[in-house]
Scaffold this motif. Structure first.
Motif, PDB file in Angstrom:
ATOM      1  N   ALA A  61       2.377   2.162   8.730  1.00 18.36           N
ATOM      2  CA  ALA A  61       1.944   1.212   7.708  1.00 18.36           C
ATOM      3  C   ALA A  61       2.329  -0.218   8.061  1.00 18.36           C
ATOM      4  O   ALA A  61       1.608  -1.165   7.730  1.00 18.36           O
ATOM      5  CB  ALA A  61       2.545   1.606   6.350  1.00 18.36           C
ATOM      6  N   LYS A  62       3.443  -0.383   8.770  1.00 19.91           N
ATOM      7  CA  LYS A  62       3.959  -1.722   9.045  1.00 19.91           C
ATOM      8  C   LYS A  62       3.356  -2.357  10.285  1.00 19.91           C
ATOM      9  O   LYS A  62       3.166  -3.572  10.341  1.00 19.91           O
ATOM     10  CB  LYS A  62       5.483  -1.659   9.185  1.00 19.91           C
ATOM     11  N   THR A  63       3.060  -1.578  11.304  1.00 26.00           N
ATOM     12  CA  THR A  63       2.728  -2.161  12.607  1.00 26.00           C
ATOM     13  C   THR A  63       1.265  -2.002  13.018  1.00 26.00           C
ATOM     14  O   THR A  63       0.818  -2.693  13.923  1.00 26.00           O
ATOM     15  CB  THR A  63       3.589  -1.529  13.708  1.00 26.00           C
ATOM     16  N   LEU A 284       0.355  -4.414  -0.636  1.00 24.28           N
ATOM     17  CA  LEU A 284       1.185  -3.957  -1.754  1.00 24.28           C
ATOM     18  C   LEU A 284       2.634  -3.713  -1.349  1.00 24.28           C
ATOM     19  O   LEU A 284       3.558  -3.952  -2.140  1.00 24.28           O
ATOM     20  CB  LEU A 284       0.594  -2.667  -2.338  1.00 24.28           C
ATOM     21  N   ILE A 285       2.844  -3.224  -0.106  1.00 23.74           N
ATOM     22  CA  ILE A 285       4.200  -2.805   0.280  1.00 23.74           C
ATOM     23  C   ILE A 285       4.744  -3.519   1.520  1.00 23.74           C
ATOM     24  O   ILE A 285       5.944  -3.449   1.788  1.00 23.74           O
ATOM     25  CB  ILE A 285       4.243  -1.278   0.526  1.00 23.74           C
ATOM     26  N   ILE A 286       3.869  -4.194   2.296  1.00 24.75           N
ATOM     27  CA  ILE A 286       4.297  -4.820   3.541  1.00 24.75           C
ATOM     28  C   ILE A 286       4.327  -6.338   3.376  1.00 24.75           C
ATOM     29  O   ILE A 286       3.375  -6.941   2.871  1.00 24.75           O
ATOM     30  CB  ILE A 286       3.361  -4.454   4.710  1.00 24.75           C
ATOM     31  N   GLY A 287       5.431  -6.960   3.818  1.00 21.30           N
ATOM     32  CA  GLY A 287       5.531  -8.421   3.763  1.00 21.30           C
ATOM     33  C   GLY A 287       6.552  -8.870   2.737  1.00 21.30           C
ATOM     34  O   GLY A 287       6.872  -8.152   1.780  1.00 21.30           O
ATOM     35  N   ASP A 288       7.056 -10.098   2.937  1.00 21.12           N
ATOM     36  CA  ASP A 288       8.083 -10.638   2.044  1.00 21.12           C
ATOM     37  C   ASP A 288       7.571 -10.869   0.629  1.00 21.12           C
ATOM     38  O   ASP A 288       8.359 -10.843  -0.333  1.00 21.12           O
ATOM     39  CB  ASP A 288       8.617 -11.965   2.614  1.00 21.12           C
ATOM     40  N   SER A 289       6.271 -11.107   0.477  1.00 18.32           N
ATOM     41  CA  SER A 289       5.710 -11.368  -0.853  1.00 18.32           C
ATOM     42  C   SER A 289       5.067 -10.135  -1.482  1.00 18.32           C
ATOM     43  O   SER A 289       4.471 -10.234  -2.555  1.00 18.32           O
ATOM     44  CB  SER A 289       4.667 -12.493  -0.758  1.00 18.32           C
ATOM     45  N   ALA A 290       5.178  -8.980  -0.818  1.00 20.45           N
ATOM     46  CA  ALA A 290       4.565  -7.756  -1.354  1.00 20.45           C
ATOM     47  C   ALA A 290       5.283  -7.321  -2.625  1.00 20.45           C
ATOM     48  O   ALA A 290       6.524  -7.262  -2.656  1.00 20.45           O
ATOM     49  CB  ALA A 290       4.622  -6.640  -0.319  1.00 20.45           C
ATOM     50  N   PRO A 291       4.552  -7.011  -3.694  1.00 20.08           N
ATOM     51  CA  PRO A 291       5.211  -6.649  -4.956  1.00 20.08           C
ATOM     52  C   PRO A 291       6.008  -5.347  -4.891  1.00 20.08           C
ATOM     53  O   PRO A 291       6.979  -5.171  -5.629  1.00 20.08           O
ATOM     54  CB  PRO A 291       4.037  -6.534  -5.938  1.00 20.08           C
ATOM     55  N   LEU A 292       5.593  -4.431  -4.002  1.00 18.84           N
ATOM     56  CA  LEU A 292       6.270  -3.129  -3.906  1.00 18.84           C
ATOM     57  C   LEU A 292       6.987  -2.969  -2.555  1.00 18.84           C
ATOM     58  O   LEU A 292       7.109  -1.866  -2.043  1.00 18.84           O
ATOM     59  CB  LEU A 292       5.259  -1.998  -4.100  1.00 18.84           C
TER      60      LEU A 292
END
Length: 423
Positions: A61-63, A284-292
């Motif tokens: 999911a991240k890369t 939704l889940i990846i990144g510094d600004s992702a809410p989850l």
């Protein structure tokens, strides 16, 4: 990059595996008695259902994005070829050296399944930061190399938990069938204490629960020349053939395929691919600004426990394996030769042919990663599978000990060859 410098880089992940394995072996001794057989079995179930799926999902999911999946389309083909060619070579080893039936799946799996994850995550960035590296700017090389390694780990996990998982599962079924066939010879006998029994039944008999199994096995041990036995076998054969149909076999195959796809690591890989490819799910889940983002962080923490736990279990099995392993030395030598001689040689020509046909991007680091995928030691998850199905754990540990001892030299030598080809 000098030989000894690269030897140090290539040997670091191998030394880490061996050190943690030694710790696991010590924890399994009677002196410490911390990693008993039951403890290893319970820990392995946690690895299978929690840690490995977390690692698969987090890395994918991240890369991996949809653009990368499209542009790196040859990497799945390359990984599939490592499994296909390694599996064929492993099958040849099995046919020539004839290990015990329940070890055949282990031999083929170790020949086919490389450690496509954590070793690349260590080796590729280390090479990028060395002076004289042929892969350009250090920072760019390291960032792109981590993406290649993560994609490789995700692909490897998908193939391992489908193809290799099935091999070990079949070995387990075969092992249990052989064990059950030998078991009735040792069925405990008890006196028939039934008050209504007559003189004919006042004999030693098997326990009530085992009577049906024993009667079936006694019938199967009759001589094939016995006419009564031939009639029974022929009738049973015709009956079974009449019952089976094309649709029934098709449904059984689909059910088996669905079972493999629903294995926790495979399911996590599929969901990880979806989250990585779909932009709004990824955001939704990846990144510094992702809410989850806290969900991704928690999953990564769980995934980090995968490799240490697997290695400790392998080390714990190693103590028993050195005492009771039935693996022939020739089989160990054959597996080492397949992984570090035959596969790397084939891999060089596969990658060079793909580059000549224009299938690969011009990045030399991408070419290097594809070649290294043919050169890695066996996947650690094979140990998880043998523990999960309770088959060939000791032999697996012994096989891993020798293949990982040789890996440092093999990785160093072949990596220098690859960099010489690409420079």
């Amino acid at each position: 990059m000098g030989f000894w410098t690269f030897f140090e880089v290539a040997s670091m992940p191998i030394v880490q595996v061996l050190l943690i394995s030694v710790l696991g072996a010590l924890m399994a001794t009677q002196y410490w008695n911390l990693l008993t057989a039951d403890a290893r079995r319970s820990l392995n179930k946690m690895v299978f259902t929690v840690f490995t799926p977390s690692l698969m999902f987090a890395s994918l999911a991240k890369t991996v994005t949809l653009e990368e999946i499209i542009s790196w389309w040859f990497m799945p083909v390359n990984v599939a070829m490592t499994f296909l060619i390694g599996g064929i070579l492993g099958w040849i080893v099995v046919k020539l050296l004839r290990p015990k039936p329940h070890l055949e799946g282990l031999v083929i799996a170790t020949c086919a399944s490389g450690n496509l994850g954590n070793l690349l995550l260590i080796i590729v960035p280390a090479i990028c930061h060395e002076q004289g590296s042929p892969f350009g700017n250090r920072d760019v090389c390291s960032s792109v190399g981590l993406s290649y390694a993560s994609f490789s780990m995700a692909l490897g996990g998908f193939f391992i938990w489908s193809y290799s998982y099935q091999l070990i599962k079949q070995s387990s079924v075969r092992y249990k069938a052989l064990a059950q066939a030998a078991e009735p010879e040792e069925v405990p006998k008890e006196v028939n204490k039934d008050f209504d029994a007559n003189a004919q039944t006042q004999l030693l008999r098997g326990t009530t629960d085992d009577q049906e199994d024993v009667s079936v096995l006694v019938a199967s041990t009759k001589s094939s020349s016995d006419p009564e036995c031939q009639i029974i076998v022929t009738q049973a054969s015709h009956l079974q053939t009449g019952k089976e149909s094309f649709w029934k076999r098709s449904l059984e195959f689909l059910h088996q395929l669905l079972e493999e796809l629903l294995a926790p690591p495979t399911l996590a890989a599929i969901v990880g691919f979806i989250f990585g490819a779909v932009v709004w799910l990824r955001n939704l889940i990846i990144g510094d600004s992702a809410p989850l983002r806290v969900i991704q962080d928690s999953i990564e923490i769980l995934g980090d426990g995968t490799i240490p736990c697997i290695t400790l279990i392998l080390g714990g099995n190693l103590i028993q394996g050195l005492r009771s392993s039935t693996l022939k030395p020739l089989i160990i030598i054959a597996v080492v030769c397949v992984r570090y001689v035959a596969l790397p040689f084939i891999g060089v020509w596969v990658v060079k042919a793909a580059a000549a046909l224009g299938f690969l991007p011009s990045d030399p680091l991408y070419h290097y990663v594809l070649m290294v995928q043919f050169t890695l030691p066996p996947a650690m998850n094979i140990g998880t599978m043998t523990q999960l199905f309770d088959v060939a754990q000791e032999e697996c540990s012994v096989l891993f000990l020798w293949t990982y001892l040789v890996a440092a030299l093999a990785l160093t030598g072949w990596s220098m060859v690859y960099m010489w080809i690409l420079s």
